[in-house]
Design a protein around this motif. Structure first.
Motif, PDB file in Angstrom:
ATOM      1  N   PHE A   1     -78.364 -46.704 -20.892  1.00  0.00           N
ATOM      2  CA  PHE A   1     -77.316 -47.479 -21.552  1.00  0.00           C
ATOM      3  C   PHE A   1     -77.917 -48.410 -22.607  1.00  0.00           C
ATOM      4  O   PHE A   1     -77.447 -48.465 -23.751  1.00  0.00           O
ATOM      5  N   ALA A   2     -78.978 -49.123 -22.248  1.00  0.00           N
ATOM      6  CA  ALA A   2     -79.637 -50.033 -23.191  1.00  0.00           C
ATOM      7  C   ALA A   2     -80.211 -49.271 -24.380  1.00  0.00           C
ATOM      8  O   ALA A   2     -80.109 -49.724 -25.527  1.00  0.00           O
ATOM      9  N   ALA A   3     -80.823 -48.112 -24.114  1.00  0.00           N
ATOM     10  CA  ALA A   3     -81.392 -47.313 -25.205  1.00  0.00           C
ATOM     11  C   ALA A   3     -80.300 -46.852 -26.160  1.00  0.00           C
ATOM     12  O   ALA A   3     -80.478 -46.884 -27.389  1.00  0.00           O
ATOM     13  N   ALA A   4     -79.152 -46.449 -25.617  1.00  0.00           N
ATOM     14  CA  ALA A   4     -78.042 -46.002 -26.461  1.00  0.00           C
ATOM     15  C   ALA A   4     -77.514 -47.153 -27.317  1.00  0.00           C
ATOM     16  O   ALA A   4     -77.195 -46.956 -28.497  1.00  0.00           O
ATOM     17  N   LEU A   5     -77.421 -48.324 -26.731  1.00  0.00           N
ATOM     18  CA  LEU A   5     -76.970 -49.485 -27.511  1.00  0.00           C
ATOM     19  C   LEU A   5     -77.934 -49.802 -28.656  1.00  0.00           C
ATOM     20  O   LEU A   5     -77.508 -50.076 -29.777  1.00  0.00           O
ATOM     21  N   ARG A   6     -79.251 -49.736 -28.362  1.00  0.00           N
ATOM     22  CA  ARG A   6     -80.243 -50.003 -29.415  1.00  0.00           C
ATOM     23  C   ARG A   6     -80.157 -48.952 -30.517  1.00  0.00           C
ATOM     24  O   ARG A   6     -80.229 -49.286 -31.701  1.00  0.00           O
ATOM     25  N   ARG A   7     -80.018 -47.679 -30.123  1.00  0.00           N
ATOM     26  CA  ARG A   7     -79.890 -46.621 -31.141  1.00  0.00           C
ATOM     27  C   ARG A   7     -78.663 -46.831 -32.011  1.00  0.00           C
ATOM     28  O   ARG A   7     -78.652 -46.495 -33.184  1.00  0.00           O
ATOM     29  N   GLY A   8     -77.627 -47.430 -31.416  1.00  0.00           N
ATOM     30  CA  GLY A   8     -76.393 -47.703 -32.155  1.00  0.00           C
ATOM     31  C   GLY A   8     -76.423 -49.006 -32.926  1.00  0.00           C
ATOM     32  O   GLY A   8     -75.412 -49.417 -33.482  1.00  0.00           O
ATOM     33  N   GLY A   9     -77.577 -49.651 -32.955  1.00  0.00           N
ATOM     34  CA  GLY A   9     -77.718 -50.879 -33.724  1.00  0.00           C
ATOM     35  C   GLY A   9     -77.429 -52.148 -32.950  1.00  0.00           C
ATOM     36  O   GLY A   9     -77.459 -53.239 -33.528  1.00  0.00           O
ATOM     37  N   GLY A  10     -77.148 -52.035 -31.675  1.00  0.00           N
ATOM     38  CA  GLY A  10     -76.842 -53.225 -30.882  1.00  0.00           C
ATOM     39  C   GLY A  10     -78.095 -53.997 -30.509  1.00  0.00           C
ATOM     40  O   GLY A  10     -79.178 -53.437 -30.391  1.00  0.00           O
ATOM     41  N   ARG A  11     -77.927 -55.312 -30.368  1.00  0.00           N
ATOM     42  CA  ARG A  11     -79.008 -56.197 -29.926  1.00  0.00           C
ATOM     43  C   ARG A  11     -78.482 -57.063 -28.797  1.00  0.00           C
ATOM     44  O   ARG A  11     -77.405 -57.650 -28.922  1.00  0.00           O
ATOM     45  N   LEU A  12     -79.250 -57.202 -27.750  1.00  0.00           N
ATOM     46  CA  LEU A  12     -78.904 -58.105 -26.672  1.00  0.00           C
ATOM     47  C   LEU A  12     -79.142 -59.528 -27.147  1.00  0.00           C
ATOM     48  O   LEU A  12     -80.249 -59.873 -27.565  1.00  0.00           O
ATOM     49  N   VAL A  13     -78.106 -60.347 -27.141  1.00  0.00           N
ATOM     50  CA  VAL A  13     -78.240 -61.718 -27.616  1.00  0.00           C
ATOM     51  C   VAL A  13     -78.061 -62.741 -26.497  1.00  0.00           C
ATOM     52  O   VAL A  13     -78.326 -63.920 -26.702  1.00  0.00           O
ATOM     53  N   ALA A  14     -77.615 -62.307 -25.342  1.00  0.00           N
ATOM     54  CA  ALA A  14     -77.477 -63.212 -24.200  1.00  0.00           C
ATOM     55  C   ALA A  14     -77.391 -62.364 -22.934  1.00  0.00           C
ATOM     56  O   ALA A  14     -76.996 -61.204 -22.960  1.00  0.00           O
ATOM     57  N   GLY A  15     -77.769 -62.954 -21.861  1.00  0.00           N
ATOM     58  CA  GLY A  15     -77.673 -62.301 -20.565  1.00  0.00           C
ATOM     59  C   GLY A  15     -77.815 -63.363 -19.489  1.00  0.00           C
ATOM     60  O   GLY A  15     -78.173 -64.506 -19.765  1.00  0.00           O
ATOM     61  N   GLY A  16     -77.532 -63.008 -18.290  1.00  0.00           N
ATOM     62  CA  GLY A  16     -77.658 -63.963 -17.199  1.00  0.00           C
ATOM     63  C   GLY A  16     -77.058 -63.420 -15.928  1.00  0.00           C
ATOM     64  O   GLY A  16     -76.577 -62.289 -15.883  1.00  0.00           O
ATOM     65  N   ARG A  17     -77.072 -64.255 -14.939  1.00  0.00           N
ATOM     66  CA  ARG A  17     -76.525 -63.872 -13.644  1.00  0.00           C
ATOM     67  C   ARG A  17     -75.792 -65.074 -13.084  1.00  0.00           C
ATOM     68  O   ARG A  17     -76.310 -66.188 -13.114  1.00  0.00           O
ATOM     69  N   ILE A  18     -74.601 -64.841 -12.575  1.00  0.00           N
ATOM     70  CA  ILE A  18     -73.826 -65.896 -11.931  1.00  0.00           C
ATOM     71  C   ILE A  18     -74.161 -65.847 -10.445  1.00  0.00           C
ATOM     72  O   ILE A  18     -73.996 -64.812  -9.803  1.00  0.00           O
ATOM     73  N   PRO A  19     -74.641 -66.959  -9.884  1.00  0.00           N
ATOM     74  CA  PRO A  19     -74.978 -66.969  -8.458  1.00  0.00           C
ATOM     75  C   PRO A  19     -73.757 -66.658  -7.587  1.00  0.00           C
ATOM     76  O   PRO A  19     -72.656 -67.147  -7.855  1.00  0.00           O
ATOM     77  N   VAL A  20     -73.948 -65.851  -6.578  1.00  0.00           N
ATOM     78  CA  VAL A  20     -72.866 -65.447  -5.679  1.00  0.00           C
ATOM     79  C   VAL A  20     -72.183 -66.671  -5.074  1.00  0.00           C
ATOM     80  O   VAL A  20     -70.952 -66.706  -4.955  1.00  0.00           O
ATOM     81  N   GLN A  21     -72.963 -67.680  -4.721  1.00  0.00           N
ATOM     82  CA  GLN A  21     -72.383 -68.883  -4.128  1.00  0.00           C
ATOM     83  C   GLN A  21     -71.379 -69.531  -5.079  1.00  0.00           C
ATOM     84  O   GLN A  21     -70.334 -70.031  -4.650  1.00  0.00           O
ATOM     85  N   ASP A  22     -71.678 -69.527  -6.384  1.00  0.00           N
ATOM     86  CA  ASP A  22     -70.754 -70.099  -7.368  1.00  0.00           C
ATOM     87  C   ASP A  22     -69.461 -69.299  -7.439  1.00  0.00           C
ATOM     88  O   ASP A  22     -68.371 -69.864  -7.546  1.00  0.00           O
ATOM     89  N   ILE A  23     -69.569 -67.984  -7.406  1.00  0.00           N
ATOM     90  CA  ILE A  23     -68.389 -67.124  -7.447  1.00  0.00           C
ATOM     91  C   ILE A  23     -67.527 -67.353  -6.210  1.00  0.00           C
ATOM     92  O   ILE A  23     -66.298 -67.514  -6.306  1.00  0.00           O
ATOM     93  N   LEU A  24     -68.165 -67.381  -5.027  1.00  0.00           N
ATOM     94  CA  LEU A  24     -67.418 -67.595  -3.788  1.00  0.00           C
ATOM     95  C   LEU A  24     -66.722 -68.952  -3.787  1.00  0.00           C
ATOM     96  O   LEU A  24     -65.571 -69.071  -3.365  1.00  0.00           O
ATOM     97  N   GLN A  25     -67.420 -69.987  -4.262  1.00  0.00           N
ATOM     98  CA  GLN A  25     -66.818 -71.319  -4.326  1.00  0.00           C
ATOM     99  C   GLN A  25     -65.609 -71.324  -5.250  1.00  0.00           C
ATOM    100  O   GLN A  25     -64.560 -71.877  -4.913  1.00  0.00           O
ATOM    101  N   THR A  26     -65.732 -70.694  -6.413  1.00  0.00           N
ATOM    102  CA  THR A  26     -64.611 -70.638  -7.363  1.00  0.00           C
ATOM    103  C   THR A  26     -63.439 -69.890  -6.753  1.00  0.00           C
ATOM    104  O   THR A  26     -62.289 -70.325  -6.886  1.00  0.00           O
ATOM    105  N   LEU A  27     -63.710 -68.756  -6.098  1.00  0.00           N
ATOM    106  CA  LEU A  27     -62.626 -68.000  -5.467  1.00  0.00           C
ATOM    107  C   LEU A  27     -61.950 -68.812  -4.364  1.00  0.00           C
ATOM    108  O   LEU A  27     -60.709 -68.783  -4.238  1.00  0.00           O
ATOM    109  N   ASP A  28     -62.733 -69.548  -3.585  1.00  0.00           N
ATOM    110  CA  ASP A  28     -62.167 -70.413  -2.541  1.00  0.00           C
ATOM    111  C   ASP A  28     -61.284 -71.486  -3.173  1.00  0.00           C
ATOM    112  O   ASP A  28     -60.187 -71.791  -2.657  1.00  0.00           O
ATOM    113  N   GLU A  29     -61.742 -72.079  -4.268  1.00  0.00           N
ATOM    114  CA  GLU A  29     -60.953 -73.112  -4.953  1.00  0.00           C
ATOM    115  C   GLU A  29     -59.659 -72.543  -5.510  1.00  0.00           C
ATOM    116  O   GLU A  29     -58.602 -73.182  -5.452  1.00  0.00           O
ATOM    117  N   LEU A  30     -59.726 -71.336  -6.062  1.00  0.00           N
ATOM    118  CA  LEU A  30     -58.511 -70.691  -6.583  1.00  0.00           C
ATOM    119  C   LEU A  30     -57.528 -70.376  -5.455  1.00  0.00           C
ATOM    120  O   LEU A  30     -56.322 -70.559  -5.606  1.00  0.00           O
TER     121      LEU A  30
END
Length: 140
Positions: free
Chosen positions: A107-136
């Motif tokens: 997938f990454a190789a195809a994006l690069r061939r198509g001219g795409g550049r990764l400009v941001a990335g990250g991971r949301i901690p599971v604990q944060d997601i669970l807390q947000t879902l509990d709050e909702l």
């Protein structure tokens, strides 16, 4: 090559059941991830840090992780093991896993061939997601 991630998993009281190991093996066998490094450390009661052999983690004489024996790319240094152990309480152990997300490489190789550049990335901690879902849920 796909994105590289790492995990440090603490085992309070150095109790490792091995319940997740078959799932890890399955991910490797299906080509979803490739393990680059797998190491274990224990923080002794006196605070010293001991690297554990992968083959027999719980010291019962039974080889636990021989399928991963030799999984060492050199990306994890002795300093990294010491740093991981800093967060452990005395008597606890941790597993350090560095893995490639093999599924993402084409997938990454195809994006690069198509001219795409990764400009941001990250991971949301599971604990944060669970807390947000509990709050909702609580707000609903």
């Amino acid at each position: 090559m796909g994105p590289i991630d790492y995990l440090v998993v603490e085992f309070p009281g150095s109790r490792m059941t091995g319940e997740g190991l078959p799932l890890l093996v399955d991910l490797v066998e299906r080509g979803i991830i490739r393990i680059l490094d797998l190491a274990f450390v224990r923080k002794e009661i006196d605070g010293t840090v001991t690297a554990l052999e992968i083959a027999d983690l719980n010291g019962d004489g039974v080889l636990d992780l021989t399928v991963f024996e030799g999984a060492s790319s050199g990306l994890v240094s002795q300093d990294d093991l010491q740093e991981a152990a800093v967060i452990l309480s005395p008597g606890d152990s941790a597993g350090i896993l560095v893995y490639e997300n093999v599924w993402a490489a084409p997938f990454a190789a195809a994006l690069r061939r198509g001219g795409g550049r990764l400009v941001a990335g990250g991971r949301i901690p599971v604990q944060d997601i669970l807390q947000t879902l509990d709050e909702l849920d609580a707000a609903a």
